[in-house]
Design a protein around this motif. Structure first.
Motif, PDB file in Angstrom:
ATOM      1  N   SER A   1      -4.393   1.968   7.673  1.00 57.14           N
ATOM      2  CA  SER A   1      -4.946   2.180   6.335  1.00 57.14           C
ATOM      3  C   SER A   1      -4.780   3.630   5.909  1.00 57.14           C
ATOM      4  O   SER A   1      -4.623   3.913   4.708  1.00 57.14           O
ATOM      5  N   GLY A   2      -4.803   4.554   6.866  1.00 56.15           N
ATOM      6  CA  GLY A   2      -4.647   5.957   6.533  1.00 56.15           C
ATOM      7  C   GLY A   2      -5.736   6.422   5.591  1.00 56.15           C
ATOM      8  O   GLY A   2      -6.921   6.238   5.837  1.00 56.15           O
TER       9      GLY A   2
ATOM     10  N   GLN B   1       3.592  -5.239   8.367  1.00 52.94           N
ATOM     11  CA  GLN B   1       2.343  -5.534   7.669  1.00 52.94           C
ATOM     12  C   GLN B   1       2.436  -5.436   6.157  1.00 52.94           C
ATOM     13  O   GLN B   1       1.616  -6.013   5.441  1.00 52.94           O
ATOM     14  N   ILE B   2       3.420  -4.723   5.623  1.00 51.85           N
ATOM     15  CA  ILE B   2       3.524  -4.575   4.157  1.00 51.85           C
ATOM     16  C   ILE B   2       4.885  -4.995   3.614  1.00 51.85           C
ATOM     17  O   ILE B   2       5.077  -4.982   2.392  1.00 51.85           O
ATOM     18  N   THR B   3       5.835  -5.383   4.463  1.00 50.54           N
ATOM     19  CA  THR B   3       7.213  -5.646   4.042  1.00 50.54           C
ATOM     20  C   THR B   3       7.576  -7.098   4.317  1.00 50.54           C
ATOM     21  O   THR B   3       7.507  -7.552   5.468  1.00 50.54           O
TER      22      THR B   3
ATOM     23  N   SER C   1       0.978   6.576  -1.432  1.00 50.27           N
ATOM     24  CA  SER C   1       1.302   5.209  -1.846  1.00 50.27           C
ATOM     25  C   SER C   1       0.537   4.235  -0.970  1.00 50.27           C
ATOM     26  O   SER C   1       0.659   4.262   0.258  1.00 50.27           O
ATOM     27  N   CYS C   2      -0.238   3.387  -1.599  1.00 43.46           N
ATOM     28  CA  CYS C   2      -1.038   2.394  -0.892  1.00 43.46           C
ATOM     29  C   CYS C   2      -0.531   0.998  -1.246  1.00 43.46           C
ATOM     30  O   CYS C   2      -0.261   0.712  -2.424  1.00 43.46           O
ATOM     31  N   CYS C   3      -0.413   0.126  -0.244  1.00 44.78           N
ATOM     32  CA  CYS C   3       0.206  -1.197  -0.424  1.00 44.78           C
ATOM     33  C   CYS C   3      -0.747  -2.300   0.023  1.00 44.78           C
ATOM     34  O   CYS C   3      -1.518  -2.117   0.981  1.00 44.78           O
TER      35      CYS C   3
ATOM     36  N   ASP D   1       3.345   5.435   4.011  1.00 47.08           N
ATOM     37  CA  ASP D   1       4.015   6.443   4.826  1.00 47.08           C
ATOM     38  C   ASP D   1       3.944   6.134   6.319  1.00 47.08           C
ATOM     39  O   ASP D   1       4.753   6.658   7.099  1.00 47.08           O
ATOM     40  N   LEU D   2       3.033   5.294   6.722  1.00 42.75           N
ATOM     41  CA  LEU D   2       2.876   4.975   8.134  1.00 42.75           C
ATOM     42  C   LEU D   2       3.826   3.877   8.606  1.00 42.75           C
ATOM     43  O   LEU D   2       3.808   3.501   9.784  1.00 42.75           O
TER      44      LEU D   2
END
Length: 499
Positions: free
Chosen positions: A5-6, A127-129, A41-43, A16-17
């Protein structure tokens, strides 16, 4: 364990992670977020459909996949019937065969629904792609079949509509030129369109375990051409049907003398083909409609489904793409998730995030039922009768009737006598002499001195001539004044008695 989550709030993950390669990077749903003095940038986590729709959306989409599994054998049955049975049972035509092939590909595409069930692909690369055709082989195969099937169904619907229009409105007889042109267009345009789409746009997992065309340039290289061909086919089909209704209404008020007579339906000698009456034109058109009503009905069903699919998916692409207007429409929903709300708590604030769940499921189910409509309209009752006939007589080759001169197997040497024979194995032609008029009595007999027929084997008794009650002619014996020896064959155009 690294906290992905950063600095992002709520359920969002910091982009970015994650690596910048692998999967479909354009499929990430990310938005800028101001953290202190820096923009990050948050996804939303992948898959996006799980956040937008209910928890059981994946299972409900999978039901459509199993519907396609059940319908696939019906399409295969139609194709096998076209290949095995004779045309008298199937009335097969290259337009019907190619149309069925396109439908078999389009059943999302029948195989494209089934492949995910066996492969069980992972929709997300991380997790986001989401995965795309480069990171998942089943996605590439199923997505390509779906796009190619959509192209084929629309193009062959357009070709079939053109054929129907030419036959009904212009009385054109379709020949080999039209057939080969249809093959080139029916397979060439989908192949070119698929190559362009895969090169410029590509496919990826959008919702469920089905790969669809991506948003970027998808409208230009897929949806716009598909809609253009579908709209042209629909307009041409409606125009043809309107012409049929016009001719039918004219035939109701047609009082010409040629149509009131009991004739064969052809124009009289005093009228040309161009001045044929409306009733004659309707009779000809009615025969065409009786032969092609199944194809017309299926084309209308397919075109209606394709237009509905295109409208829904175009709306989905427009409302999910990360534009400023879409972000503003979804700000309440995104703010609810950023404040730590759950999917159920934030469900009521969803606005402008694609079609609702009922519309999306309607698209999937209608797409899986395309093969059923093909079977319901193209599976004629005569097909089943043809299979029964094939099973009864077996797959052995049926010998058709041929003359005795063409095959030695059909020569019965005991049934008749030859005049001459070249050898024991090769009989000469059957040069049989007719009885002369002097040998004909008051009745006609099949007996003659040479060659002779075995009456016990073939006839059993002489064939007598029975004079009809309303006949004024019949065989007569020669008069007493005419001698058989003075008969001249040349005067009657008959062949001579002597060989």
């Amino acid at each position: 364990m690294v906290d992905l989550s950063g600095h992002c709030p709520g359920a969002f993950l910091q982009e970015d992670l994650f690596p910048s390669t692998g999967g479909f990077i354009g499929g990430r749903y990310c938005e800028p977020y101001l953290y202190k003095t820096n923009n990050i940038s948050c996804c939303l986590p992948c898959p996006l459909a799980d956040w937008r729709y209910a928890d059981n959306i994946a299972q409900r989409v999978e039901v459509a996949s199993w519907i396609s599994v059940a319908i696939l054998p019906l399409c295969i049955f139609i194709l096998i019937s076209y290949a095995v049975l004779s045309p008298k049972w199937t009335n097969r035509h290259y337009l019907s065969i190619c149309f069925t092939l396109g439908i078999c590909c389009m059943e999302a595409s029948t195989i494209a629904f089934i492949i995910p069930l066996g492969a069980q692909p992972n929709q997300c690369h991380n997790q986001i792609t989401p995965n795309d055709m480069y990171s998942d082989l089943s996605c590439a195969f199923s997505g390509s079949l779906l796009l190619f099937g959509g192209w084929m169904v629309v193009i062959w619907s357009f070709i079939r509509t053109i054929a129907f229009h030419l036959q009904v409105c212009w009385e054109v007889v379709l020949g080999p030129k039209f057939m080969w042109s249809a093959f080139v267009a029916g397979f060439g345009i989908p192949a070119i369109g698929l190559a362009v789409m895969l090169k410029l746009t590509g496919v990826s997992f959008r919702f469920g375990q089905i790969c669809h065309i991506n948003i970027d340039k998808g409208l230009d290289d897929y949806w716009a051409p598909i809609m253009a061909f579908a709209a042209a086919a629909l307009v041409l089909q409606v125009t043809t049907m309107a012409y049929c209704m016009h001719i039918y209404l004219r035939s109701l008020f047609d009082k010409s003398a040629s149509t009131t007579e009991h004739s064969s339906g052809l124009p009289s000698y005093t009228a040309s083909v161009r001045t044929v009456s409306a009733r004659h034109a309707w009779r000809r058109m009615q025969r065409v409609l009786q032969l092609q009503w199944r194809g017309v009905a299926l084309v209308l069903i397919i075109l209606g489904n394709v237009i509905f699919f295109a409208v829904v998916f175009i709306k989905l692409d427009n409302e999910v793409s990360p534009t400023s207007s879409n972000i503003e429409n979804a700000s309440l929903w995104l703010g609810c998730l950023a404040l730590g709300g759950t999917k159920a708590e934030c469900k009521g604030s969803v606005r402008g995030m694609g079609p609702n769940e009922a519309t999306l499921l309607a698209v999937v189910y209608l797409l899986s039922l395309v093969g059923f409509w093909n079977f319901a309209l193209f599976a004629r009752p005569s097909m089943f009768a043809g299979w029964l006939d094939l099973l009864r007589r077996g797959f052995a080759r049926r010998h058709e009737f041929i003359s005795a001169e063409a095959d030695d197997r059909y020569i019965d040497s005991k049934g008749f006598e030859m005049l001459t024979t070249n050898n024991a194995r090769s009989p000469a032609p059957y040069n049989m002499r007719s009885p002369s008029p002097s040998r004909m009595g008051g009745r006609t007999s099949v007996t003659s001195p040479s060659p002779t027929f075995d009456r016990n084997v073939h006839f059993g008794r002489e064939a007598r001539y029975t004079r009809p009650s309303m006949s004024f002619s019949g065989p007569r014996p020669p008069s007493s004044s005419q001698n058989a020896q003075d008969w001249d064959p040349s005067s009657t155009f008959a062949r001579g008695y002597a060989r």
